[in-house]
Design an enzyme around this catalytic site. Structure first.
Site, PDB file in Angstrom:
ATOM      1  N   SER A  24       5.198  44.130 -35.026  1.00 56.26           N
ATOM      2  CA  SER A  24       4.844  45.549 -35.138  1.00 56.26           C
ATOM      3  C   SER A  24       4.266  46.088 -33.827  1.00 56.26           C
ATOM      4  CB  SER A  24       3.812  45.720 -36.250  1.00 56.26           C
ATOM      5  OG  SER A  24       3.372  47.060 -36.291  1.00 56.26           O
ATOM      6  N   LYS A  48       6.397  49.967 -36.015  1.00 57.47           N
ATOM      7  CA  LYS A  48       5.102  50.324 -35.456  1.00 57.47           C
ATOM      8  C   LYS A  48       4.136  50.626 -36.605  1.00 57.47           C
ATOM      9  CE  LYS A  48       1.909  51.781 -32.737  1.00 57.47           C
ATOM     10  NZ  LYS A  48       1.148  50.706 -32.085  1.00 57.47           N
ATOM     11  N   ASN A  72      -3.488  45.749 -24.506  1.00 61.54           N
ATOM     12  CA  ASN A  72      -3.056  47.093 -24.849  1.00 61.54           C
ATOM     13  C   ASN A  72      -4.128  47.797 -25.643  1.00 61.54           C
ATOM     14  OD1 ASN A  72      -2.273  48.012 -27.773  1.00 61.54           O
ATOM     15  ND2 ASN A  72      -1.727  45.838 -27.692  1.00 61.54           N
ATOM     16  N   VAL A  74      -3.249  50.956 -27.324  1.00 63.49           N
ATOM     17  CA  VAL A  74      -2.406  52.070 -27.744  1.00 63.49           C
ATOM     18  C   VAL A  74      -3.152  52.920 -28.774  1.00 63.49           C
ATOM     19  CG1 VAL A  74      -0.297  52.677 -29.018  1.00 63.49           C
ATOM     20  CG2 VAL A  74      -0.222  50.947 -27.207  1.00 63.49           C
ATOM     21  N   GLY A  75      -3.893  52.237 -29.633  1.00 61.20           N
ATOM     22  CA  GLY A  75      -4.681  52.999 -30.602  1.00 61.20           C
ATOM     23  C   GLY A  75      -3.855  53.563 -31.731  1.00 61.20           C
ATOM     24  N   LEU A  76      -2.812  52.813 -32.111  1.00 65.79           N
ATOM     25  CA  LEU A  76      -2.037  53.166 -33.303  1.00 65.79           C
ATOM     26  C   LEU A  76      -1.399  54.544 -33.269  1.00 65.79           C
ATOM     27  CD1 LEU A  76      -3.971  51.648 -36.341  1.00 65.79           C
ATOM     28  CD2 LEU A  76      -1.762  50.979 -35.409  1.00 65.79           C
ATOM     29  N   CYS A 133      -6.228  45.575 -36.417  1.00 68.91           N
ATOM     30  CA  CYS A 133      -6.020  46.289 -35.154  1.00 68.91           C
ATOM     31  C   CYS A 133      -7.341  46.495 -34.425  1.00 68.91           C
ATOM     32  CB  CYS A 133      -5.377  47.656 -35.376  1.00 68.91           C
ATOM     33  SG  CYS A 133      -5.099  48.509 -33.803  1.00 68.91           S
ATOM     34  N   GLY A 220       0.883  38.170 -25.707  1.00 64.80           N
ATOM     35  CA  GLY A 220       1.752  37.541 -24.716  1.00 64.80           C
ATOM     36  C   GLY A 220       1.554  36.034 -24.632  1.00 64.80           C
ATOM     37  N   GLY A 247       2.675  35.387 -28.515  1.00 63.15           N
ATOM     38  CA  GLY A 247       3.169  34.774 -27.287  1.00 63.15           C
ATOM     39  C   GLY A 247       4.519  34.119 -27.368  1.00 63.15           C
TER      40      GLY A 247
HETATM   41  C1  LIG Z   1       1.698  47.363 -27.321  1.00 57.95           C
HETATM   42  C2  LIG Z   1       1.404  46.703 -28.627  1.00 57.95           C
HETATM   43  C3  LIG Z   1       1.240  47.444 -29.782  1.00 57.95           C
HETATM   44  C4  LIG Z   1       0.967  46.835 -31.011  1.00 57.95           C
HETATM   45  N1  LIG Z   1       0.839  47.585 -32.128  1.00 57.95           N
HETATM   46  C5  LIG Z   1       0.650  46.981 -33.345  1.00 57.95           C
HETATM   47  C6  LIG Z   1       0.607  47.717 -34.554  1.00 57.95           C
HETATM   48  O1  LIG Z   1       0.788  48.930 -34.562  1.00 57.95           O
HETATM   49  N2  LIG Z   1       0.374  47.056 -35.725  1.00 57.95           N
HETATM   50  C7  LIG Z   1       0.191  45.694 -35.751  1.00 57.95           C
HETATM   51  O2  LIG Z   1      -0.011  45.124 -36.825  1.00 57.95           O
HETATM   52  N3  LIG Z   1       0.236  44.958 -34.621  1.00 57.95           N
HETATM   53  C8  LIG Z   1       0.462  45.564 -33.416  1.00 57.95           C
HETATM   54  N4  LIG Z   1       0.528  44.797 -32.269  1.00 57.95           N
HETATM   55  C9  LIG Z   1       0.355  43.350 -32.361  1.00 57.95           C
HETATM   56  C10 LIG Z   1       1.703  42.635 -32.374  1.00 57.95           C
HETATM   57  O3  LIG Z   1       2.444  42.996 -33.500  1.00 57.95           O
HETATM   58  C11 LIG Z   1       1.501  41.096 -32.349  1.00 57.95           C
HETATM   59  O4  LIG Z   1       0.760  40.732 -33.489  1.00 57.95           O
HETATM   60  C12 LIG Z   1       0.748  40.631 -31.128  1.00 57.95           C
HETATM   61  O5  LIG Z   1       1.134  41.372 -29.998  1.00 57.95           O
HETATM   62  C13 LIG Z   1       0.955  39.147 -30.833  1.00 57.95           C
HETATM   63  O6  LIG Z   1       2.301  38.839 -30.573  1.00 57.95           O
HETATM   64  P1  LIG Z   1       2.919  38.775 -29.087  1.00 57.95           P
HETATM   65  O7  LIG Z   1       1.982  37.939 -28.263  1.00 57.95           O
HETATM   66  O8  LIG Z   1       4.267  38.170 -29.254  1.00 57.95           O
HETATM   67  O9  LIG Z   1       2.992  40.169 -28.572  1.00 57.95           O
HETATM   68  C14 LIG Z   1       0.816  45.424 -31.054  1.00 57.95           C
HETATM   69  C15 LIG Z   1       0.972  44.679 -29.885  1.00 57.95           C
HETATM   70  C16 LIG Z   1       1.272  45.283 -28.675  1.00 57.95           C
HETATM   71  C17 LIG Z   1       1.418  44.435 -27.454  1.00 57.95           C
END
Ligand SMILES: Cc1cc2nc3c(=O)[nH]c(=O)nc-3n(C[C@H](O)[C@H](O)[C@H](O)COP(=O)(O)O)c2cc1C
Ligand SMILES: Cc1cc2nc3c(=O)[nH]c(=O)nc-3n(C[C@H](O)[C@H](O)[C@H](O)COP(=O)(O)OP(=O)(O)OC[C@H]3O[C@@H](n4cnc5c(N)ncnc54)[C@H](O)[C@@H]3O)c2cc1C
Ligand SMILES: Cc1cc2nc3c(=O)[nH]c(=O)nc-3n(C[C@H](O)[C@H](O)[C@H](O)COP(=O)(O)OP(=O)(O)OC[C@H]3O[C@@H](n4cnc5c(N)ncnc54)[C@H](O)[C@@H]3O)c2cc1C
Ligand SMILES: Cc1cc2nc3c(=O)[nH]c(=O)nc-3n(C[C@H](O)[C@H](O)[C@H](O)COP(=O)(O)O)c2cc1C
Ligand code: FES
Ligand code: FES
Lengths: 310, 265, 310, 265
Positions: A24, A48, A72, A74-76, A133, A220, A247
């Site tokens: 997401s 999202k 990040n 972004v703040g939803l 979040c 990441g 990651g």
């Molecule tokens: C830019 C960004 C926005 C994200 N927005 C959401 C979100 O809206 N809702 C949510 O449950 N997780 C959100 N996440 C978390 C990701 O879904 C994921 O749980 C987290 O990034 C770890 O996975 P990754 O290391 O592969 O990115 C966001 C992550 C990133 C980097």
């Protein structure tokens, strides 16, 4: 013949053709990466995060690079559930893969109302309830840091919908097993983890935090070892399917999560680095299954042999 | 607009054209065909996991005929350093063309193109396209700190381009800021075809241009920068404050915006 | 004239000539890196973790590389406090910089006894009490995950020694501020953080965890954003000096921690990558202080302006 | 033993000498002067933060006269890949010489040197040193999977070295394992100067050699590998089980151990 290899799995009653989903917030509402490949090749698509009302998100900067990771804030930012249904759902509902809506709220009532509105959508496969979040003022993370609040949110959503519920857990806790158990006992059909880890960065020229909210969420490759550990821990504690993330960048990473006990995985930050990462991961898992001559199902948790103490 | 592609593009050339400023030529026919001035590439500077994210770099030229695109970049950190070390024959991992380019000037307008420092890169392609395609003339004002920092003027040797250069220290051309020249141009131009401004450069330059064009009620297009993760509109990371509330995404709604659409500070 | 710049700071009553220390367990007992430079140039030296009795540590592998980080499962291998006093202290006691002994224990009594034995050493500058080691069966991490146990350990050590006490906190907690407050109210004169974050890795060929204890401790640049956030949080909660660590690799990293509120920093994993990292960090901090024209003291917490809510 | 140094060593050569196996020559006079066979370098393969840790690579030759040291390495992962991409003229970030090398054979002994695959690297320097310095003769047995994988024999063209090569598939030399040759040698050698064994290679080879030499009651030195962080004895990461309880550190107590000192599994 790669394609004859069955790597489908079942998550919360939904069968997905392969165990690779998008995380997401890293895949928009699915259109953007559709420029690069057919998103119907994914296992499932997670939207999202959605809230009841539109959210404009946090002021810039929202992104900061860190060693092998990113923060990040972004703040939803999102159009709100109604505009989502109007503008994004028509496209999403035409996909052939399951679409999962990620929802968030400042209050339990907000979660409930959002869940109710989304439950009207035929073809929506499940709700992923984000109780983790770190980038918003209220709600979000706080719900995911305490077993009792986690229980309350999931229980409330459970009452508001007949859709399968995936509870998305926060890594920012001492004992993730307790949160996991609370979410499951409140009715979660599956768990996903990890959300981002709370981090910070300081601008040493300006001598002030980089982010207006000081803290932001780390994701990441940097967080992979932590995510993998938590997936292992949670799989020890509950017997619902777990979607592992944090990651994952290569198919080898994905296989680590599966061997640790995850039934499926989600690709987040890696999309930004390599838009076709999810496809490469799907192909890699297929090759691995073929090479090992093991069924997909038998791989799930295969590294645990006997270490499982549910 | 054609869809962007992910590509390992052969590097044809990668040379230092001013201190710390490099010009890289890439073989990327698909991108050369569709790229518009103001669009950018999102470049993975290393296959390692650190530095992790891609770097946005503007397209400084595109030649549909020989299938090549140019970028011009300044080495400021780890990513651009790694990029500068790549040799012809190696490949660059790019996504592009991304973003919305500059809106081409309408027939009877008077385009004024202004850039400061490395902001020169995207406007080179813009100036060329305006001069060649629309067969109209344009004023181009480039500002640099000092003579040795000047680059890109070789891209501007087409008829129809009226080039002015400013340096902060007066070592070449006009001593002062490009906006000084702009103000002069605008004064002397009062009664002809309506000017239309294109600008790229450091924030203070853009702020000043926004101020001038707002005061004079002139249409201005600004190319903005913001830290990016995805570059394609998926992460919502590259926000810039919209003048009408909420945020715009530099990668998808921009990087070129009307000056009146966005808040710069 | 770089050397006329004063970057000395005071931690728990000890003045150190510069704010750069070595992190426990990454610098042995100081001899190894003495091959590369004069360790008397450091702010202070922190020893490998000591226990009452010798500990042979965990079976190999003990090291695993991760993206911009590493996992370790050393398991507190050390000669025990007596052999330390016999074999290592003669060398350490001749150094001109403060030496801090890092101690660990399975039980509160063990912490106490170890502290008592070390308190006999004239010239030992302080004890760093590790309540956060993730790589041992008993004690360690568990003490650092609960405010009550943290309080008990520190209180017990407080009774056993007159040396300044630095409590070393674990990042594997929901609310690090609570642990920090507990440690301070039990008598800690300073806090150091973070210890390693619990992580895991799976060998996908063998389909088993890499480490015999499954989990291991993550350190290195990957964890820096998390460490920095926790230092910020802890500086919000207590008013004793904080020693910041976790992924510090460059002087810029060190300055981030100082601006966030750390009085000193420790360099750990970076030693392995670049043996002269601590010296480069010291020089970098000097240049920064000079460039900014600010005193060392005024830099501590400078990024917090007004955000401090002690 | 001289202290190790941290050094940016100019790369003189970096060439592929067998499929995926590279020979790098470095200018490092200080190290060339003191390096002993069996010691290693700890190499930072990239200045980026990933891959983070240094890689241990044995010294395959050292020439005090021209101030050069050689390493021979196989590309197996990200670090060695990056190393293989370095060009002459660039520098390698090295620490060395590290660890305890091979104990030189006493006067009236009969050194037998055995290596498998990339384990050949450190024993090349050992063989040379034994042959040249001690003016004695030595048997060297090298095992490879197949003919095309053979490398390093050019380092062994000194008088006094009696070289045998085995390949798993019989495409060159003896078909079988180097330990087959060892057993034969030991049988025919029963009554002369006491043999002393030196070995480096994959774990199964070392296990077999330990077994044979224990049975025959012969002194054997094995060069071991373990994942390392610091390489200098500070992190306690590179442990190997000691036969007398507890652990030894490969980087500081080794990498060369008496076979009787360490447990191999
Ligand atoms: C830019 C960004 C926005 C994200 N927005 C959401 C979100 O809206 N809702 C949510 O449950 N997780 C959100 N996440 C978390 C990701 O879904 C994921 O749980 C987290 O990034 C770890 O996975 P990754 O290391 O592969 O990115 C966001 C992550 C990133 C980097
Ligand atoms: C649409 C767009 C077009 C651009 N075109 C050009 C160009 O043609 N030539 C050129 O030299 N530069 C251009 N830039 C700026 C360029 O992206 C940065 O200089 C570059 O990302 C710096 O990377 P680094 O690793 O060298 O620096 P670092 O400072 O090490 O980078 C660290 C992080 O900050 C980000 N970052 C740093 N500076 C900027 C910046 N100014 N804008 C956005 N992100 C930044 C990086 O992408 C990276 O994520 C453009 C930026 C944008 C947004
Ligand atoms: C004392 C010593 C001497 C060595 N000498 C040589 C030599 O002369 N030539 C040669 O080709 N190889 C040698 N090796 C093995 C060499 O260190 C590894 O092949 C190399 O580290 C692999 O790095 P990578 O990034 O390519 O592989 P990756 O698999 O990507 O490395 C990941 C991590 O695992 C570690 N690692 C992987 N394989 C080994 C291994 N076999 N031993 C120790 N750590 C490992 C790496 O150092 C790194 O930390 C030696 C190892 C030791 C301990
Ligand atoms: C190999 C290794 C051994 C460690 N041993 C100890 C120890 O004995 N006691 C302790 O308090 N911390 C120990 N630590 C934790 C470090 O002191 C430090 O808190 C942590 O590594 C974070 O800093 P870094 O990212 O700079 O390494 C160890 C860390 C590493 C990598
Ligand atoms: S960079 Fe991701 S939305 Fe613009
Ligand atoms: S690698 Fe650190 S002690 Fe050997």
């Amino acid at each position: 013949m790669k394609d004859s290899i069955d790597i489908s799995v079942n998550i919360a009653g939904i069968t997905i053709q392969n165990p690779v989903m998008t995380a997401s917030g890293t895949f928009g509402f699915g259109r953007e990466y559709g420029d690069f490949y057919d998103v119907n090749k994914l296992g499932a698509l997670v939207t999202k995060g959605l809230t009841l009302l539109p959210k404009e998100g946090n002021p810039p900067p929202r992104i900061w690079e860190t060693p092998a990771g990113m923060l990040n804030s972004v703040g939803l930012e999102n159009p709100g559930v109604e505009k989502f249904i109007e503008e994004e759902w028509p496209y999403l509902s035409k996909l052939s893969i399951p679409v999962i809506a990620n929802i968030d709220g400042d209050t339990i009532e907000e979660y409930q109302e959002t869940a109710e509105k989304l439950s009207t959508l035929k073809k929506l496969a499940a709700l992923e309830v984000n109780i983790s979040c770190p980038n918003v003022e209220k709600g979000g993370l706080a719900f995911g840091q305490d077993p009792k609040s986690a229980f309350e949110v999931i229980e409330a959503v459970r009452k508001a919908t007949n859709l399968p519920i995936i509870a998305k857990l926060s890594p920012n806790v001492t004992h993730i097993q307790e949160i996991a158990k609370a979410a499951v006992s409140a009715g979660a059909d599956a768990l996903s983890l990890i959300n981002t880890i709370v981090g910070a960065a300081i601008d040493i020229d300006k001598q002030q935090p980089v982010f207006s909210r000081t803290f932001a969420g780390l994701s990441g490759p940097a967080v992979k070892p932590i995510a993998l550990r938590m997936v292992w821990e949670v799989c020890d504690a509950v017997d619902v399917p777990v979607i592992g993330m944090g990651g994952i960048t290569t198919w080898q990473d994905a296989v680590e999560f599966i061997l640790a006990g995850a039934t499926a995985v989600a690709v987040g930050t890696a999309n930004f680095v390599n838009p076709t990462a999810p496809l490469e991961i799907i192909e890699g898992i297929k090759s691995y299954v073929k090479m090992k001559g093991q069924s997909m199902e038998s791989l799930i948790g295969a590294a645990r042999n006997g270490k499982n103490n549910i | 607009m054609r869809k962007p592609v992910v590509l390992m593009a052969p590097i044809v050339q990668n040379t230092e054209i001013a201190p710390g400023i490099y010009n890289m030529k890439l073989e990327a026919p698909d991108i050369a065909k569709t790229a518009e001035p103001g669009q950018f590439l999102h470049i993975r500077c290393s296959q390692a996991l650190a530095p992790l994210l891609r770097r946005p770099i503007s397209i400084a030229d595109a030649d549909e005929k020989n299938g090549r695109i140019d970028i011009i970049y300044r080495v400021v950190g780890e990513g651009t350093k790694l990029l500068s070390e790549k040799l012809p024959g190696e490949k660059a991992d790019i996504i592009g063309p991304l973003g919305n380019g500059f809106y081409m000037p309408p027939k009877d307008s008077y385009p004024i193109i202004i850039a400061g420092g490395i902001g020169t890169a995207p406007i080179l392609y813009l100036a060329k396209k305006i001069a060649l395609k629309s067969n109209s003339s344009a004023s181009v004002i480039l500002g640099f700190t000092t003579e040795s920092e000047i680059f890109g003027t070789d891209y501007l040797k087409c008829p129809g381009i009226n080039l002015s250069i400013t340096t902060d220290d007066g070592s070449f051309g006009y001593k002062g800021f490009p906006t000084d020249i702009l103000e002069n141009l605008l004064k002397s131009w009062k009664n002809a075809a309506p000017p239309i401004i294109y600008a790229c450069g450091p924030k203070p330059l853009l702020v000043k241009i926004k101020e001038i064009t707002q005061r004079e009620n002139i249409l201005a297009y600004l190319s903005l920068e913001q830290r990016m993760a995805c570059g394609v509109g998926a992460c919502l990371g590259c926000s810039v404050k919209s003048s009408f509330g909420g945020y715009k995404k530099v990668c998808k709604d921009g990087p070129v915006f009307k000056a009146c659409e966005v808040e710069l500070c």
